[in-house]
Design an enzyme around this catalytic site. Structure first.
Site, PDB file in Angstrom:
ATOM      1  N   SER A 164     -44.432 -19.479 -49.121  1.00 35.25           N
ATOM      2  CA  SER A 164     -43.238 -19.783 -48.278  1.00 35.25           C
ATOM      3  C   SER A 164     -42.517 -19.454 -49.626  1.00 35.25           C
ATOM      4  CB  SER A 164     -43.028 -20.723 -47.571  1.00 35.25           C
ATOM      5  OG  SER A 164     -41.260 -20.994 -47.010  1.00 35.25           O
TER       6      SER A 164
ATOM      7  N   HIS B 226     -43.350 -14.977 -48.813  1.00 37.57           N
ATOM      8  CA  HIS B 226     -42.710 -15.396 -47.097  1.00 37.57           C
ATOM      9  C   HIS B 226     -41.025 -15.637 -47.802  1.00 37.57           C
ATOM     10  CE1 HIS B 226     -42.916 -16.141 -43.084  1.00 37.57           C
ATOM     11  NE2 HIS B 226     -42.785 -17.292 -43.165  1.00 37.57           N
TER      12      HIS B 226
ATOM     13  N   ASP C 290     -37.399 -17.509 -45.151  1.00 31.79           N
ATOM     14  CA  ASP C 290     -37.605 -18.289 -44.313  1.00 31.79           C
ATOM     15  C   ASP C 290     -36.221 -18.056 -44.521  1.00 31.79           C
ATOM     16  OD1 ASP C 290     -39.409 -18.710 -42.895  1.00 31.79           O
ATOM     17  OD2 ASP C 290     -40.404 -20.233 -44.685  1.00 31.79           O
TER      18      ASP C 290
ATOM     19  N   MET D  48     -32.853 -19.119 -41.881  1.00 32.63           N
ATOM     20  CA  MET D  48     -33.144 -19.413 -40.664  1.00 32.63           C
ATOM     21  C   MET D  48     -30.769 -20.558 -40.383  1.00 32.63           C
ATOM     22  SD  MET D  48     -35.625 -22.829 -41.276  1.00 32.63           S
ATOM     23  CE  MET D  48     -36.965 -22.390 -41.990  1.00 32.63           C
TER      24      MET D  48
ATOM     25  N   HIS E 232     -39.166 -13.333 -42.998  1.00 33.07           N
ATOM     26  CA  HIS E 232     -38.805 -14.232 -41.352  1.00 33.07           C
ATOM     27  C   HIS E 232     -37.981 -14.754 -40.471  1.00 33.07           C
ATOM     28  CE1 HIS E 232     -40.757 -18.387 -39.123  1.00 33.07           C
ATOM     29  NE2 HIS E 232     -40.917 -16.736 -38.440  1.00 33.07           N
TER      30      HIS E 232
ATOM     31  N   MET F  23     -36.213 -16.928 -38.392  1.00 34.70           N
ATOM     32  CA  MET F  23     -35.438 -17.515 -37.387  1.00 34.70           C
ATOM     33  C   MET F  23     -33.755 -17.824 -36.791  1.00 34.70           C
ATOM     34  SD  MET F  23     -38.332 -20.571 -39.308  1.00 34.70           S
ATOM     35  CE  MET F  23     -37.632 -19.727 -40.578  1.00 34.70           C
TER      36      MET F  23
ATOM     37  N   MET G  48     -47.127 -19.417 -35.198  1.00 35.65           N
ATOM     38  CA  MET G  48     -45.802 -19.698 -35.557  1.00 35.65           C
ATOM     39  C   MET G  48     -47.629 -21.057 -35.358  1.00 35.65           C
ATOM     40  SD  MET G  48     -43.950 -19.536 -37.105  1.00 35.65           S
ATOM     41  CE  MET G  48     -43.353 -21.250 -37.641  1.00 35.65           C
TER      42      MET G  48
ATOM     43  N   ASP H 280     -47.921 -19.091 -39.914  1.00 35.60           N
ATOM     44  CA  ASP H 280     -47.145 -19.593 -40.746  1.00 35.60           C
ATOM     45  C   ASP H 280     -46.837 -21.473 -40.181  1.00 35.60           C
ATOM     46  OD1 ASP H 280     -44.944 -20.398 -42.101  1.00 35.60           O
ATOM     47  OD2 ASP H 280     -43.538 -19.226 -40.528  1.00 35.60           O
TER      48      ASP H 280
END
Ligand code: DX5
Ligand code: ZN
Length: 218
Positions: A8, A33, A35, A37, A66, A68, A137, A175
């Site tokens: 990540s 990965h 992330d 957000m 990913h 979010m 998750m 994850d």
């Protein structure tokens, strides 16, 4: 047993992002990965398109994005254009999941669906054949470095059974709070891809840690 490690980037040193991506390039990790957000779907804001484009410029590994974020359907093409190979949206953030999965596939990316810890695997029963990745998750999303939620292991097993029963080719990614202490258990339960942030970046030799994670089950 073969497992893909997806370190990540959230745990990287953003002041030295190119250096950290090059370090990951020299490792056995097959995916990276990313992330994203938005401070609305999760209580934290990370980064968006410019950082993904910067990562993309320095790697040929699979960019595993990913999201979010709320209303992810508004940004699918933009994430694809910024370099995403896989785009994963949250089941909880989407009203018309079937249509978002098709939107992702039509963009040219592979489609992933993420489930929060409290969302049962069974909600994916009718779309499992359309999905490339199920992301389970094992922490409540929002932050790196959290503690692994043990009941995620059973969700991996359930998901594996669902995939086998439906002839789906989806892979299972886990994850949150994943590291050398639980990698073997997750792989045995059916995980194909392990995300690792803190477990990789907090060690003195991340490349060696990735090697150990890749070989956690012989
Ligand atoms: C959490 C993120 C994770 C996180 C994992 O909301 O989705 O990908 O970066 O970090 P670790 O491995 O430190 O739990
Ligand atoms: Zn993630």
């Amino acid at each position: 047993m073969k497992v893909i490690i997806s370190p990540s980037v959230l745990s990287a040193d953003f002041g030295n992002l190119q250096r950290d991506i090059e370090m990951l390039n020299s490792s056995e990790a097959e995916w990276l990965h990313i992330d994203v957000m938005d401070g609305a779907f999760v209580p934290n804001i990370s980064f968006g398109f410019p950082v993904l484009s910067a990562v993309r410029k320095h790697t040929s590994k699979v960019c595993d994005v990913h999201l979010m974020i709320v209303e992810p359907q508004r940004y699918i093409q933009a994430f694809r254009d910024a370099g995403a190979d896989i785009i994963t949206v949250h089941y909880e953030a989407v009203t018309h999941l079937d249509s978002v999965i098709h939107q992702i596939k039509n963009s040219g990316a592979k489609a992933g669906v993420a489930l929060n810890p409290a969302t049962p695997v069974s909600v994916l029963k009718d779309v499992i054949q359309l999905i490339d990745v199920v992301l389970i998750m094992s922490v409540n999303p929002g932050f790196g470095g959290q503690k692994f939620i043990p009941y995620a292991v059973n969700k991996v097993k359930e998901c594996k059974n669902m995939i086998l029963q439906s002839n789906s080719s989806a892979v299972i990614e886990v994850d949150g709070g994943v590291g050398l202490n639980n990698a073997a258990e997750l792989i045995t339960a059916g995980a194909d891809v392990l995300v690792a942030g803190n477990a990789v970046f907090s060690t003195a030799n991340p490349v060696e840690t990735i090697h150990q994670l890749v070989h956690s089950v012989k």
